[in-house]
Design a protein around this motif. Structure first.
Motif, PDB file in Angstrom:
ATOM      1  N   LYS A 283      51.444  39.639  35.403  1.00  0.00           N
ATOM      2  CA  LYS A 283      50.306  38.505  35.588  1.00  0.00           C
ATOM      3  C   LYS A 283      49.199  39.065  36.816  1.00  0.00           C
ATOM      4  N   GLY A 284      49.686  40.347  37.155  1.00  0.00           N
ATOM      5  CA  GLY A 284      48.595  40.677  38.664  1.00  0.00           C
ATOM      6  C   GLY A 284      47.268  40.981  38.068  1.00  0.00           C
ATOM      7  N   PHE A 285      46.489  41.176  38.962  1.00  0.00           N
ATOM      8  CA  PHE A 285      45.112  41.652  38.862  1.00  0.00           C
ATOM      9  C   PHE A 285      44.887  43.008  37.808  1.00  0.00           C
ATOM     10  N   LEU A 286      45.782  44.325  38.023  1.00  0.00           N
ATOM     11  CA  LEU A 286      45.590  45.399  37.624  1.00  0.00           C
ATOM     12  C   LEU A 286      46.033  45.230  36.052  1.00  0.00           C
ATOM     13  N   ALA A 287      47.019  44.280  35.740  1.00  0.00           N
ATOM     14  CA  ALA A 287      47.374  44.369  34.491  1.00  0.00           C
ATOM     15  C   ALA A 287      46.479  43.445  33.752  1.00  0.00           C
ATOM     16  N   ARG A 291      44.327  45.016  30.292  1.00  0.00           N
ATOM     17  CA  ARG A 291      44.158  44.238  28.884  1.00  0.00           C
ATOM     18  C   ARG A 291      42.574  44.159  28.675  1.00  0.00           C
ATOM     19  N   ARG A 292      41.787  43.973  29.638  1.00  0.00           N
ATOM     20  CA  ARG A 292      40.338  43.703  29.323  1.00  0.00           C
ATOM     21  C   ARG A 292      39.804  44.956  28.793  1.00  0.00           C
ATOM     22  N   LEU A 293      40.226  46.221  29.445  1.00  0.00           N
ATOM     23  CA  LEU A 293      39.702  47.418  28.957  1.00  0.00           C
ATOM     24  C   LEU A 293      40.232  47.693  27.519  1.00  0.00           C
ATOM     25  N   GLY A 294      41.450  47.255  27.180  1.00  0.00           N
ATOM     26  CA  GLY A 294      41.985  47.201  25.888  1.00  0.00           C
ATOM     27  C   GLY A 294      41.168  46.672  24.793  1.00  0.00           C
ATOM     28  N   ALA A 434      43.400  31.996  35.489  1.00  0.00           N
ATOM     29  CA  ALA A 434      43.200  31.101  36.595  1.00  0.00           C
ATOM     30  C   ALA A 434      43.692  31.466  37.878  1.00  0.00           C
ATOM     31  N   SER A 435      44.884  32.351  37.575  1.00  0.00           N
ATOM     32  CA  SER A 435      45.712  32.684  38.718  1.00  0.00           C
ATOM     33  C   SER A 435      46.152  34.162  38.249  1.00  0.00           C
ATOM     34  N   MET A 436      46.480  35.099  39.352  1.00  0.00           N
ATOM     35  CA  MET A 436      46.830  36.323  39.151  1.00  0.00           C
ATOM     36  C   MET A 436      48.050  36.571  39.981  1.00  0.00           C
TER      37      MET A 436
END
Length: 438
Positions: A283-287, A291-294, A434-436
């Motif tokens: 659930k962190g920022f990099l993950a 997902r956004r790039l995918g 909302a949170s990462m």
């Protein structure tokens, strides 16, 4: 929100005002001493006060008074700018000078060079005589005509300089550190039983001063930050798995990042100091970025300079700057490197373009809205000083200019409330989680 007490909002004065104001204005244009600006902008918080018969908390309304404390013909004023650069500094200087000269007829106005250092007498640069000719076009330039500096100076030496130069009103333009210094100068003036007023004009490009809705330079910063976000977005969509990363100002508060993200509409992640995040984990920022790039093959990330310091800072090896503030680690460079490392380890091709416009923004001339705002701040600062008010800062609350005791304005830092409408709009616009957490 903890409300200030009646004594918290009481502005000190040097004494009774007996000199008729020379301002050429209609009688009903003057502000009465009893005029107040309510802290509340809606009726519900007022109900307990109305039911109990108590007077609700309110700030003193800024503006010209019918009677003033100082005789303009005998008065010398001083102006000093402190801290980092900010769009609008020259506009405020010019506004104060124009109001004092044209409105009140003050003839001698001194500009002390390089912040509080120039008030100690240690600087080899004498004060500038701020004539109308000297300040006529300074609002067209960025920076400050007077120069600036950071860090505390000897309070007693600064008051000695004010006495030596026969200064009756000192205008200090700066952030919370500058304002705390101004209040300390007031305390020394009071101890010596001198009739010198000290008026603060809040300069914080981060818009993080409490009990004021807006500080000068902020609007210009948001406007220019949007241009950097536009460039980052253009770079991101032009590359396969393109990532545009923009670092903006905001040591403790992410208002520039939040409002610039809303203004652009192209930001996918807005990282601010008020909302902690983790880099790693499902659930962190990099993950979330992966997902956004995918999904879209590009992403725009905006990060405030004070975000993620809990990740970067080593509690055992923290440094301070000249003003005594925590020296921040560079979260922009850190994120750029961590993003690159994350995707390389996964064998995912990405292109990261990093933009840091901070010093470019700080050195700009003020935009149109900020220029007008600075003009009004300078005018109200001059009115406060001439009326013998002191140890105050000029603020804006509920669309009215106010006078706020410095002690109240610097008691805490204004920050984004993660439960606020502002942050909810950011989440809806960016689509970020909302949170990462990690």
């Amino acid at each position: 929100m903890e409300l200030p007490s009646p004594s918290d909002v009481q502005v000190p004065t040097l004494g009774a005002c007996t000199v008729p104001s020379p301002l050429p204005m209609a009688e009903d244009g003057f502000i009465d001493e009893g005029d107040r600006v309510l802290l509340f902008s809606s009726t519900r918080p007022l109900q307990p006060f109305l039911q109990s018969g108590r007077e609700p908390p309110a700030f003193e309304m800024a503006g010209p008074r019918r009677k003033i404390f100082f005789d303009p013909k005998k008065l010398t004023c001083g102006i000093v700018t402190c801290g980092g650069l900010c769009p609008g500094l020259n506009d405020v200087i010019r506004s104060i000078v124009l109001t004092l000269r044209h409105g009140y007829g003050v003839q001698r106005i001194l500009g002390f060079r390089y912040g509080y250092l120039g008030l100690t007498g240690k600087s080899s640069d004498p004060p500038l005589e701020l004539t109308l000719e000297l300040i006529s076009t300074i609002h067209e330039r960025g920076g400050t005509l007077l120069g600036s500096s950071r860090g505390p100076q000897d309070i007693s030496e600064m008051v000695d300089t004010l006495v030596r130069q026969n200064v009756g009103i000192l205008f200090t333009i700066g952030g919370d550190g500058t304002l705390r210094g101004a209040s300390a100068i007031c305390q020394e003036i009071t101890r010596r039983q001198l009739s010198i007023a000290v008026i603060g004009v809040p300069k914080t490009i981060d818009n993080d001063l409490d009990w004021t809705m807006r500080s000068f330079g902020f609007t210009t910063a948001v406007s220019e930050a949007r241009e950097s976000i536009y460039a980052a977005h253009t770079e991101a969509v032009g590359a396969y798995n393109g990532i545009g990363l923009v670092k903006l100002m905001g040591r403790h508060s992410g208002f520039i990042s939040a409002h610039a993200s809303l203004a652009s509409g192209d930001v996918n992640f807005c990282l601010v100091p008020e909302v902690p995040f983790s880099l790693h984990g499902e659930k962190g920022f990099l993950a979330a970025l992966e997902r956004r790039l995918g999904q879209r093959r590009h992403a725009v990330v905006v990060v405030a300079e004070g975000a993620g310091q809990d990740i970067l800072q080593d509690p055992a090896h923290q440094e301070q700057d000249a003003s005594g503030n925590l020296r921040l680690k560079d979260v922009g460079v850190f994120l750029r490197d961590q993003i690159g490392l994350h995707f390389r380890e996964r064998g995912i091709e990405t292109t990261v373009k990093y933009i840091d416009p901070s010093y470019t923004i700080r050195s700009l001339p003020a935009g149109a809205l900020d220029s007008e705002f600075c003009l009004m701040l300078g005018q109200h600062a001059a009115h406060a000083g001439m009326a013998g008010k002191t140890d105050l800062v000029v603020g804006l609350w509920n669309q009215n200019f106010t006078y706020i005791p410095i002690s109240l304005s610097v008691a805490r830092t204004k920050k984004i409330d993660p439960r606020s409408d502002l942050w909810q709009r950011v989440l809806e616009t960016t689509g970020q989680p909302a949170s990462m957490p990690g």
